[in-house]
Design an enzyme around this catalytic site. Structure first.
Site, PDB file in Angstrom:
ATOM      1  CG  HIS A  27      -1.284  -1.254   1.773  1.00  0.00           C
ATOM      2  ND1 HIS A  27      -1.709  -2.353   1.456  1.00  0.00           N
ATOM      3  CD2 HIS A  27      -3.100  -1.334   1.179  1.00  0.00           C
ATOM      4  CE1 HIS A  27      -2.218  -2.784   2.001  1.00  0.00           C
ATOM      5  NE2 HIS A  27      -3.982  -2.940   1.455  1.00  0.00           N
ATOM      6  CG  HIS A 258      -5.777   1.550  -0.595  1.00  0.00           C
ATOM      7  ND1 HIS A 258      -5.743   2.442   0.904  1.00  0.00           N
ATOM      8  CD2 HIS A 258      -6.246   0.438  -0.391  1.00  0.00           C
ATOM      9  CE1 HIS A 258      -6.159   1.177   1.642  1.00  0.00           C
ATOM     10  NE2 HIS A 258      -6.463  -0.048   0.828  1.00  0.00           N
ATOM     11  CD  GLU A 403     -20.284  -5.370  24.657  1.00  0.00           C
ATOM     12  OE1 GLU A 403     -20.505  -4.593  23.780  1.00  0.00           O
ATOM     13  OE2 GLU A 403     -21.589  -5.159  25.194  1.00  0.00           O
ATOM     14  CG  HIS A 465     -29.092 -11.805  26.138  1.00  0.00           C
ATOM     15  ND1 HIS A 465     -29.708 -11.422  25.850  1.00  0.00           N
ATOM     16  CD2 HIS A 465     -29.115 -10.944  27.641  1.00  0.00           C
ATOM     17  CE1 HIS A 465     -30.113  -9.983  25.831  1.00  0.00           C
ATOM     18  NE2 HIS A 465     -29.441  -9.784  26.593  1.00  0.00           N
TER      19      HIS A 465
END
Lengths: 659, 659
Positions: A27, A258, A403, A465
């Site tokens: 890159h 890129h 999280e 859950h």
């Protein structure tokens, strides 16, 4: 030859395009676009000493846009790190070269963390900045007084984790964190405005950040912006307006620069455009000398720091913590001995809290937290204090409902060193943090994940859950030790192993529901073996019951019933597959002898997917688990519903034995 | 009795606290806090008809804060849906009741999607709003002209996915999307400001949203805000300032009301506070009648819509698409026959593009996209057009660097109906989208995940980009069909299966590197079996080589060498474990006969973790794979480095056979 700052930057550009060209892969766009900004940072502001990449008080530099790895390799090489050598760079992206496609902390000192998975570098930098402020609060400005610098691209800012990371940093007012945003308006698919219309600066401001803008190719302007950032009492976003692939006259400013080599023709055109009249991988001596001088800026502050450390009252403790060594006498033996003397029936999440009381008392370096489930994860112990902007000496972080951000921040803390982070959420939401867990493992970072509510045993919250596939899907991550302890003793053992481990992460899967203490002796840490015989057959052994976590209790009950029928059965508790697989063959053979099922039937019991258990039960053994999503209902009712009760298991085993 | 709007709202509060009390588990705080807002929405603005929950042109209502499920169950019950009955509600959170802990679309019509994992409801709503605009562009206002309403809590807004979701919605100017933010300033750990300091309204504004605020307990003010939202040409955030647990006099406004029963005493106090003088689960007739009237608001617009549909030129096509039926003559047989006639050596990501050319031409309902890797994922085919704010009829979405947001949006589209979404990213970043993939499976949503660069075969990008554990960790997700096709023919077969499947998601793991066409016939879709004998032993069969994806080519080479040594070997291509496991026993036995390894040695070859392969190789078989992270280097070099070449495998097999 008089050397200009632009010459310095062009050295980065040249090395980057040459290395990508040689590899025919990589890159070039980002290193060429950010060469000017990086030159200002590394020659003027970044505090570092190439002669000692692990100097504790160095600034941390994180290349969050990790695909631009040649930017970092160029900088490390030019400023005088021992590696990468020019040969290493010539072998960019080849097996054996430390110059991997994306920067890897375990390959090259000076690479603070492994980046490439977008967004995580910046999020790890938040953790580094947290560790810095925490250690500063503990050890003072004399020993800890550095910054964390980040280069991030549009991808890093568009990823969801960016929101979590900057929300946390803004809330905690981490003023030592400065993010250089490579605002080149290009993504792989084309212009950024093909997929995004947001006002990024306004978003950062809304999240409590200081913001400043500059022309990323005007070095004086870049310096001005960096100084403004350093002066702010908040984390800073420095918007650097750049041209991707700057210097490649026909491709710059486009996605074409890129992620692919520019091609010989464009490289030649770029050399002309840049006035860079030197062969590939050749850096003129004058330019090299100027870069080395920049690399030597840190020598004096470093030796002053060493002098301060030498005379510091807390030197030994500081050095111990930065080395990642535990206090020599650390052990949970006494605590565990107490449990053997006075057994406890508690949920393993509660057992985890009890173990943490002992761990946190013995190890001042732990920093705990939870993603908004403190009372459920049982991660907070007495006297830790809250880590927040008014007091960075606190050892408990309220991560919020973040999280993934928590996982990445913990990686950053662990890689910074001096602290041992642990953090909790519900096991099912390990999926949210999974990309960070993977990076903990890849980076060999000592992070402990506390995952509670580890099965249908959580009950009424239902299938959204209830982890089913999670334990198995975590076991397949290389270098992650995943534990599912069965009782209060094993939980303590697993915690002991987690904090003792220096070269990787651990994860504890813990029950919501109470579990009896099954261990009656603890002469050694038996969980260290990964699996062991918890109960031995009394009658002639015809069955081995292998179980984890809450199902070990079930296995013990089943064993008693089988023995009552005259069928001998071992119970093997298997808290950690990876540790068991690493045991010597004779130990494994003793626990699980390789004989035909007609002789000894192997049975696994785990309230999760059965796929994978063939490894231990063999194909012709029996596997009790759950290969579908769960349901909403009281826990005991669910174990009945899914036929994970002793009654059902006993019946199936007896049938399989042909009794 | 004259019935006030507050009485209506209090009916929700009463049912919610009574149900949670009966279950002794659940979340009363949110339903009680948002009862007033929900009452305004359901009695004044939401377009729905309880007599036909699947009316195609209904507004979609998404309870993103899924833990507040009793709010939704109360509303469905009170407005006259057939279910839940009051008995269902009495059995809230019990096995067998459709009133699960969190709302599940497969349990209860009227529940548009399964929520609970925070942030995903809102992100799925973005997909629903996208599907609505797309179908509107195709079928016009007469058939498609509805809104998507969301109730979201602080958790939904703090999660990283919120950034991706609102970035996409803002960019696409989804004006039909209205989000009601339950701004109660409370999370589980306490006050929101314990973990967050952001200005959420400013953040939404920065992301291209219209914002408006109201007092969530002043129904006139709520109505004003909703009307302002509906009048805007952008997606709207409606900030509703509320008190969590409103009505519970001693606990309201605190985290204590969030996730636990209030307790008999507090429930009694709340009844008093609310002037709700009725027994548990009892709704006075007058209040019930008023709620039913609200539920009947949709009857007239619904029958007008039916009349428009009856006379509409596109009726059949519209009904077909909304039913999720493919055109009767859909098949890729002809395309595949062409491949058999004229074999192609291409990467399976390219094969996927070729298959998609045929799929997209035959199925106008597909909507493709990529998370900024269009050219790498090969997801764009000719003539799809770009889906953007200037033209919602386009069938290709530039999702940006938002893997998780893409997954959730695709779930929303699939659940909305009328479209079949597919989207691509690198396989390793399936981790980023994993929580959405899990919800696709749980919700039984027809979504196709295109995961390219599926092994170390991607080469130089290195371990951050090389999936090792991913294929296995996806296989353990229940109800997800994960495919790893070996060539251009299998890739087409897998695509055929993915779009034909109505009851769940599919995932294709595709190579970066070219692979020869191995299939020589295609009388039937052999991938539908999950695994099949691709090459049969010629010499006496002593080995079965089981492989997937790029390693099937290796297996074929190894087989040829073994046959040359006089060792008979089958090659079994196994693109999909879940499909193979679902085959009749005799088919499975034919492919993998259950005999001792001394008779037939089973060998697996897959460039990923070997854990789990014991299921098919048996413990005493051989497994070739990679149980560590990869490395950066050219692909061919990596296969050598990790000993996954025919040479190495042949040698090991021959040794195992004792030859």
């Amino acid at each position: 030859m008089s050397v200009s700052d632009t010459d310095l930057a062009n050295a980065i550009r040249a090395l980057s395009m040459d290395a990508v060209e040689a590899a025919n892969s990589g890159h070039p766009g980002m290193p060429m676009g950010m060469a000017d900004v990086a030159t200002v940072l590394f020659t003027k502001y970044l505090k570092f000493d190439p002669s000692d990449p692990f100097w504790a008080d160095r600034d941390r530099f994180v290349l969050s846009a990790g695909h631009g790895s040649m930017l970092l390799y160029s900088l490390l090489h030019l400023t005088g790190y021992a590696r990468p050598t020019i040969e290493d760079i010539r072998h960019f992206r080849q097996v054996g070269s430390p110059c991997a496609g994306h920067p890897e902390n375990f390959e090259l000192p000076g690479v603070e963390c492994t980046t490439g998975p977008l967004g995580q570098g910046l999020a790890m930098a938040v953790g580094m900045a947290m560790a810095e402020r925490h250690l500063n609060a503990k050890f003072g400005d004399e020993l800890v007084d550095h910054r964390t610098w980040v280069i991030a691209g549009d991808g890093c800012l568009m990823e969801g984790i960016n929101h979590e990371a900057i929300g946390l940093a803004g809330h905690l007012q981490l003023a030592r964190l400065n993010v250089l945003w490579d605002d080149n308006r290009i993504t792989i698919d084309g212009a950024v405005d093909k997929s995004s219309s947001e006002d990024i600066v306004a978003r950062y401001a809304a999240t409590g950040w200081h913001t400043v803008e500059c022309d990323g190719h005007d070095m004086a302007d870049v310096a001005r912006a960096m100084e403004a950032a350093m002066a702010s009492d908040r984390p800073s976003l420095i918007r650097c307006r750049t041209i991707i692939g700057k210097g490649a006259p026909n491709k710059q400013g486009t996605a074409a620069t890129h992620g692919a080599a520019l091609g010989a023709e464009e490289v030649a055109a770029a050399r002309k455009e840049l006035g860079w009249d030197y062969p590939p991988f050749d850096i003129p001596e004058a330019i090299r000398a100027e870069w080395l001088k920049a690399g030597q800026r840190g020598a004096a502050p470093h030796s002053e720091w060493k002098a301060r450390l030498a005379g510091h009252a807390d030197r030994a403790e500081f050095e111990r913590r930065m080395a990642g060594d535990l206090p020599q006498d650390f052990s949970l033996k006494d605590y565990i001995a107490g449990l053997i003397a006075d057994p406890k029936k508690v949920a393993t999440r509660k057992a985890s809290e009890m173990a943490l009381e002992a761990v946190n008392a013995a190890l001042p370096e732990t920093i705990g937290g939870s993603a908004d489930l403190t009372g459920s994860n049982n991660t907070l112990t007495k006297g830790l204090g809250t880590f927040d902007k008014s007091d960075y000496s606190g050892r408990y972080v309220y991560y919020g409902i973040r999280e993934f951000g928590m996982g990445a921040a913990m990686n950053g803390m662990a890689l910074h060193g001096g602290v041992i982070p642990y953090g909790g959420t519900f096991m099912v939401f390990s999926d949210y943090a999974r990309p960070a867990i993977r990076l903990s493992a890849l980076q060999r970072a000592r992070v402990a994940y506390v995952m509670t509510h580890d099965s249908i045993g959580l009950g009424e919250d239902g299938p959204t859950h209830q982890p089913i596939e999670h334990m198995m899907s975590l076991r397949v991550i290389p270098n992650l030790d995943s534990y599912r302890p069965c009782d209060v003793v094993e939980t303590a053992e697993c915690w002991e192993l987690a904090v003792q481990r220096k070269d990787g992460p651990s994860l504890l899967a813990l029950s919501r529901q109470n579990l009896p203490q099954l261990r009656e002796e603890a002469a050694e840490n038996r969980s260290a073996r990964g699996a062991y015989r918890l109960r031995a057959a009394e009658a002639k052994r015809r069955v081995i019951l292998i179980a984890t976590g809450s199902e070990v209790e079930t296995a013990v009950t089943v064993r008693e019933r089988l023995e009552a029928r005259g069928i001998g059965a071992d119970v093997v508790s298997m808290p950690c597959w990876s540790r068991f697989d690493a045991q010597p063959a004779d130990y494994r053979e003793d626990v699980l002898p390789n004989v035909a099922p007609e002789e000894i039937l192997r049975v696994s019991i785990e309230a999760g997917t059965t796929m994978g258990w063939e490894r231990y039960t063999m194909v012709n053994g029996l596997r009790f688990g759950l290969d579908r999503f769960g349901a909403s209902g009281p826990a005991a009712r669910l174990f009945e519903h899914f036929e994970l009760t002793p009654d059902h298991i006993e019946t199936r085993i007896v049938a399989a034995l042909g009794e």
